[in-house]
Design an enzyme around this catalytic site. Sequence first.
Site, PDB file in Angstrom:
ATOM      1  N   PRO A 182      36.654 -61.294  32.535  1.00 57.89           N
ATOM      2  CA  PRO A 182      37.814 -61.862  33.228  1.00 57.89           C
ATOM      3  C   PRO A 182      38.938 -60.831  33.309  1.00 57.89           C
ATOM      4  O   PRO A 182      39.296 -60.208  32.317  1.00 57.89           O
ATOM      5  CB  PRO A 182      38.202 -63.043  32.332  1.00 57.89           C
ATOM      6  CG  PRO A 182      36.964 -63.396  31.589  1.00 57.89           C
ATOM      7  CD  PRO A 182      36.253 -62.090  31.372  1.00 57.89           C
ATOM      8  N   GLU A 183      39.458 -60.637  34.517  1.00 60.50           N
ATOM      9  CA  GLU A 183      40.555 -59.712  34.729  1.00 60.50           C
ATOM     10  C   GLU A 183      41.847 -60.515  34.849  1.00 60.50           C
ATOM     11  O   GLU A 183      41.861 -61.727  34.626  1.00 60.50           O
ATOM     12  CB  GLU A 183      40.248 -58.843  35.948  1.00 60.50           C
ATOM     13  CG  GLU A 183      38.923 -58.082  35.787  1.00 60.50           C
ATOM     14  CD  GLU A 183      38.501 -57.265  36.989  1.00 60.50           C
ATOM     15  OE1 GLU A 183      39.379 -56.869  37.787  1.00 60.50           O
ATOM     16  OE2 GLU A 183      37.290 -57.010  37.143  1.00 60.50           O
ATOM     17  N   LYS A 209      45.371 -59.202  30.307  1.00 65.07           N
ATOM     18  CA  LYS A 209      44.181 -60.026  30.074  1.00 65.07           C
ATOM     19  C   LYS A 209      44.280 -60.839  28.787  1.00 65.07           C
ATOM     20  O   LYS A 209      43.282 -61.399  28.332  1.00 65.07           O
ATOM     21  CB  LYS A 209      42.941 -59.127  30.040  1.00 65.07           C
ATOM     22  CG  LYS A 209      42.738 -58.294  31.301  1.00 65.07           C
ATOM     23  CD  LYS A 209      41.535 -57.370  31.172  1.00 65.07           C
ATOM     24  CE  LYS A 209      41.425 -56.417  32.349  1.00 65.07           C
ATOM     25  NZ  LYS A 209      40.255 -55.518  32.236  1.00 65.07           N
ATOM     26  N   ARG A 254      48.187 -37.836  34.802  1.00 63.28           N
ATOM     27  CA  ARG A 254      46.761 -38.088  34.572  1.00 63.28           C
ATOM     28  C   ARG A 254      45.900 -37.193  35.437  1.00 63.28           C
ATOM     29  O   ARG A 254      45.965 -37.267  36.671  1.00 63.28           O
ATOM     30  CB  ARG A 254      46.421 -39.554  34.882  1.00 63.28           C
ATOM     31  CG  ARG A 254      46.540 -40.504  33.709  1.00 63.28           C
ATOM     32  CD  ARG A 254      47.954 -40.817  33.364  1.00 63.28           C
ATOM     33  NE  ARG A 254      48.038 -41.782  32.254  1.00 63.28           N
ATOM     34  CZ  ARG A 254      49.185 -42.246  31.798  1.00 63.28           C
ATOM     35  NH1 ARG A 254      50.326 -41.870  32.323  1.00 63.28           N
ATOM     36  NH2 ARG A 254      49.195 -43.100  30.786  1.00 63.28           N
ATOM     37  N   ARG A 262      30.497 -47.002  34.672  1.00 68.24           N
ATOM     38  CA  ARG A 262      30.846 -48.255  35.349  1.00 68.24           C
ATOM     39  C   ARG A 262      30.304 -48.242  36.778  1.00 68.24           C
ATOM     40  O   ARG A 262      30.541 -47.313  37.544  1.00 68.24           O
ATOM     41  CB  ARG A 262      32.374 -48.439  35.394  1.00 68.24           C
ATOM     42  CG  ARG A 262      33.050 -48.415  34.029  1.00 68.24           C
ATOM     43  CD  ARG A 262      32.586 -49.542  33.131  1.00 68.24           C
ATOM     44  NE  ARG A 262      32.885 -50.842  33.679  1.00 68.24           N
ATOM     45  CZ  ARG A 262      34.040 -51.487  33.475  1.00 68.24           C
ATOM     46  NH1 ARG A 262      34.996 -50.919  32.739  1.00 68.24           N
ATOM     47  NH2 ARG A 262      34.246 -52.684  33.986  1.00 68.24           N
TER      48      ARG A 262
END
Length: 276
Positions: free
Chosen positions: A2-3, A58, A154, A263
């Site tokens: 669940p996001e 979350k 990043r 992923r």
Amino acid sequence: MPEMPEVETVKRTLTPLIKGKTIKKVTLWYPNIVATDHDEFVKELPGKKVVGIDRYAKYLLIRLSDNLTIVSHLRMEGKYHLVTPETPKDKHDHVQFEFTDATALRYNDVRKFGRMQLIITGTERQTTGIGKLGYEPNSSEFTDEYFINALKKRSKNIKNTLLDQTVVAGLGNIYVDEVLWKSGINPLSSANKIPTDKVKELRNIINQEIALAIEKHGTTVHTYLDANGDVGGFQEFLQVYGHAGDNCPKCGNILEKTKVNGRGTTYCPHCEVIYK
């Protein structure tokens, strides 16, 4: 997993089911779901009233009387459902909160990955994983300036950057694939190489996607259900996730699936530009 839209939907459906109820007894069938002291969890909660439910990213924050909060992370398969205490236990029911009105809230988790913590209300950023999270989509803090500056720091790929939760809190695999496709950004793009105008576009699309997903009660691809046992509706709006091998809705080329740091990732090699 669940996001953010799914957890928000759980919050909205669970609140009317338990708000105002007083806990009579707590049963831990699988104590390891509780990450704080098990005995304290069982002894402290009887007599406490549910005053409301908040959410960050979350995490569910079940607010109780006497300044206590149960912080709950559903992880991959966690679900809540309301029953009577006499209802036969499902083999995946692991925690039960029995209320004084002869109802009970059960936490069900096939993989047993979910976790609960009992904390003092207001200390969630000091005592739980919430303290490490970035800002949520559609929050006043999630500005163009914030997002641009965060991505400049990043160098890893944009998919992993969005999944690690320290830049944007609440996004998972489904929504990252969707927003990158809508933004025309290849998931392997270096986060700090994406042009400023594309970063702004990506932020706007993230906000729009999450708002629509919440409106549609989240996405059910595998096992997600809300607190009423209902599926979400946003799976009908997915454009790329789960559509590998289909034609891209934008250009008509075939959507491809690869793995990015383990992923599964669906993207359009024609529409999504790679920035390196």
